[in-house]
Design an enzyme around this catalytic site. Structure first.
Site, PDB file in Angstrom:
ATOM      1  N   SER A  51      22.605  53.658 -33.199  1.00 52.81           N
ATOM      2  CA  SER A  51      23.091  52.640 -32.275  1.00 52.81           C
ATOM      3  C   SER A  51      24.104  51.703 -32.925  1.00 52.81           C
ATOM      4  CB  SER A  51      21.918  51.842 -31.718  1.00 52.81           C
ATOM      5  OG  SER A  51      21.154  51.321 -32.783  1.00 52.81           O
TER       6      SER A  51
ATOM      7  N   ASP B 153      16.860  40.790 -30.973  1.00 52.79           N
ATOM      8  CA  ASP B 153      17.610  41.854 -31.630  1.00 52.79           C
ATOM      9  C   ASP B 153      18.415  41.227 -32.759  1.00 52.79           C
ATOM     10  OD1 ASP B 153      19.275  43.835 -32.497  1.00 52.79           O
ATOM     11  OD2 ASP B 153      20.046  44.390 -30.518  1.00 52.79           O
TER      12      ASP B 153
ATOM     13  N   HIS C 154      21.629  44.660 -34.114  1.00 50.12           N
ATOM     14  CA  HIS C 154      22.960  44.935 -33.562  1.00 50.12           C
ATOM     15  C   HIS C 154      23.812  43.673 -33.578  1.00 50.12           C
ATOM     16  CE1 HIS C 154      20.238  47.980 -31.834  1.00 50.12           C
ATOM     17  NE2 HIS C 154      21.214  48.751 -32.257  1.00 50.12           N
TER      18      HIS C 154
END
Ligand SMILES: *[C@@H]1O[C@H](CO)[C@@H](O)[C@H](O)[C@H]1NC(C)=O
Ligand SMILES: *[C@@H]1O[C@H](CO)[C@@H](O)[C@H](O)[C@H]1NC(C)=O
Ligand SMILES: *[C@@H]1O[C@H](CO)[C@@H](O)[C@H](O)[C@H]1NC(C)=O
Ligand SMILES: *[C@@H]1O[C@H](CO)[C@@H](O)[C@H](O)[C@H]1NC(C)=O
Length: 429
Positions: free
Chosen positions: A137, A398, A401
């Site tokens: 990702s 998160d 990311h």
């Protein structure tokens, strides 16, 4: 196959590290539909004799990793509403992140100037070419940054999508005959994800000497490949070697679950090294044409507390010089990648000596650049307006990311310089 010795503290961090992202993984991909309003550009004439752009003025040996973040008050090239390809969970602006300071920094290498990303320069450099992002990702995160940067100048059209959660997608910038694609391959080597139809319940199954055919079979179509992996290697896994038919078990990681307890715990560093080696070797072995292969180095996470409590990655500005050292694991993952790129370069020199066309392999060494930017993650803003009703007891964060726009745009600024150097060299032949 011995694991290096760790202090106990490291082991604990390490174990925690593996647990944190589990719950995040299902959020890793639901891609947004792309604005498909640009069909009119399809009938393009074939009028592209590309000129190799001059690289005069760009220092050839600049070490882009050696530098610092400096404040930059210019507006960002794109924003949360101007770009239609930002995955929901990374659209911090649209999700109500209140502070904006994290948007206004640029990376300043010590030895040279790093120009602001120029989308038209990039599109001209890769005119008639296909650039593929392959990995996990974070590969997708970097791809989406590039798409946003490029589509600020020329419309992108989604021309292909496939796979669960659209893990395989391709866009076309038809004006420049440029294709940009993304391939889901979180280990680069052949892997069977846990919980999948053919997989084990709790362990990923990795074949350390087999490149993942999902990208390897498409290699002939790529001009530029950007690999980016790492985080998935921290998960429980059983490792196999000797090809995919001979299921010789090499060892495992987090062996205590399932039937894995009768294998030897070998950690993941050596396996990660083998995976990178196998993948780079695959590209060198095939040596199809003048490909540029870029390995984006490990991108550190910044969890400071519990991942599901407010304030898991609370920074609002970069670390100051010397404020905090990098984690052992981040350094080790990066080192493995940098070493393997050097090794692959030697392999190219030996194997491709007589060939006119040569694969070029380089590390996009972002680990330290990324490490300094604990302020650049979505944190709780992976979900829209997480604090609309006050601060809940549990809130997912998160801290892996990167917000878009955000620090990861700088990776692509450096990528542009790498592409430029590559075009300058291949253009001379
Ligand atoms: C580039 O700079 C970084 C950070 O100072 C350093 O770790 C690395 O070794 C340098 N790379 C080269 C090729 O000199
Ligand atoms: C985002 O960019 C668009 C187009 O450049 C602009 O019209 C809009 O005002 C920007 N929005 C924000 C929140 O900056
Ligand atoms: C881009 O993709 C299209 C198919 O969508 C293909 O016809 C074309 O040859 C590709 N161009 C490049 C440069 O890879
Ligand atoms: C572990 O050992 C048991 C008994 O010796 C065996 O039945 C099982 O298949 C082994 N597990 C794996 C994953 O090889």
């Amino acid at each position: 196959m011995k694991q290096p010795q760790f202090p106990l503290k490291k082991l604990i961090t390490w174990a925690l590290y593996a647990l944190i992202p589990l719950a995040l993984f299902h959020l890793y991909f639901y891609p947004l539909p792309l604005q498909q309003n640009q069909k009119q550009q399809q009938q393009q004439q074939q009028h592209h004799h590309h000129k190799v752009l001059s690289t005069k003025g760009i220092s050839r040996n600049c070490n882009y990793t050696d530098g610092r973040w400096v404040q930059d008050h210019r507006p960002t090239i794109y924003n949360g509403t101007s770009c239609g390809t930002i995955k929901d969970g990374q659209n911090c602006m649209a999700h109500g992140r209140p502070d904006t300071g994290y948007l206004h920094w640029r990376w300043q290498p010590r030895q040279c100037k790093l120009p602001r990303f120029n989308p038209l320069t990039f599109l001209n450099l890769i005119r008639n070419k296909h650039i593929a992002f392959v990995g996990d990702s974070l590969a997708r995160n970097q791809l989406e940054s590039l798409l946003c940067l490029l589509s600020s100048a020329s419309p992108a059209e989604l021309v292909y999508k496939n796979g669960e959660d659209n893990k395989f997608r391709r866009w076309s910038f038809s004006e420049y005959q440029v294709n940009v694609s993304v391939f889901w391959s979180p280990f680069l080597i052949k892997g069977v994800e846990k919980g999948s139809d053919y997989g084990l319940k709790n362990h990923n199954k990795l074949f350390v000497d087999v490149a993942d055919e999902k990208w390897a079979s498409e290699l002939h179509g790529f001009d530029v490949i950007v690999f980016s992996v790492g985080h998935w290697f921290l998960h429980p896994a059983i490792y196999y070697e000797g090809g995919e038919e001979n299921e010789n078990v090499l060892g495992c990681h987090h062996c205590r679950e399932e039937n894995a307890f009768n294998h030897t715990e070998i950690g993941f560093f050596d396996v990660f090294r083998k995976a990178v080696r196998t993948s780079l070797h695959e590209v060198v072995r095939k040596g199809l044409n003048d490909q540029l292969v870029v390995l984006t180095t490990f991108s550190p996470a910044h969890f400071e507390g519990e991942w599901d409590k407010a304030g898991a990655c609370p920074k609002t500005e970069p670390y100051k010089e010397g404020e905090k050292g990098m984690e052992y694991m981040d350094m080790e993952m990066r080192k493995i990648e940098v070493d393997e790129v050097e090794r692959a370069k030697k392999e190219i020199e030996e194997k491709m000596m007589m060939k006119k066309k040569k694969v070029k392999i380089e590390a996009l060494d972002v680990t330290r650049i990324a490490w300094l930017r604990g302020d650049g993650h979505p944190g709780p803003y992976m979900h829209a307006f997480p604090f609309a009703n006050g601060v809940p007891e549990r809130v997912q964060n998160d801290c892996v990311h990167w917000c878009l726009p955000g620090p990861i745009d700088a990776w692509n600024e450096i990528l542009l310089q790498m592409v430029k150097r590559w075009r300058d060299q291949t253009g001379k032949r």
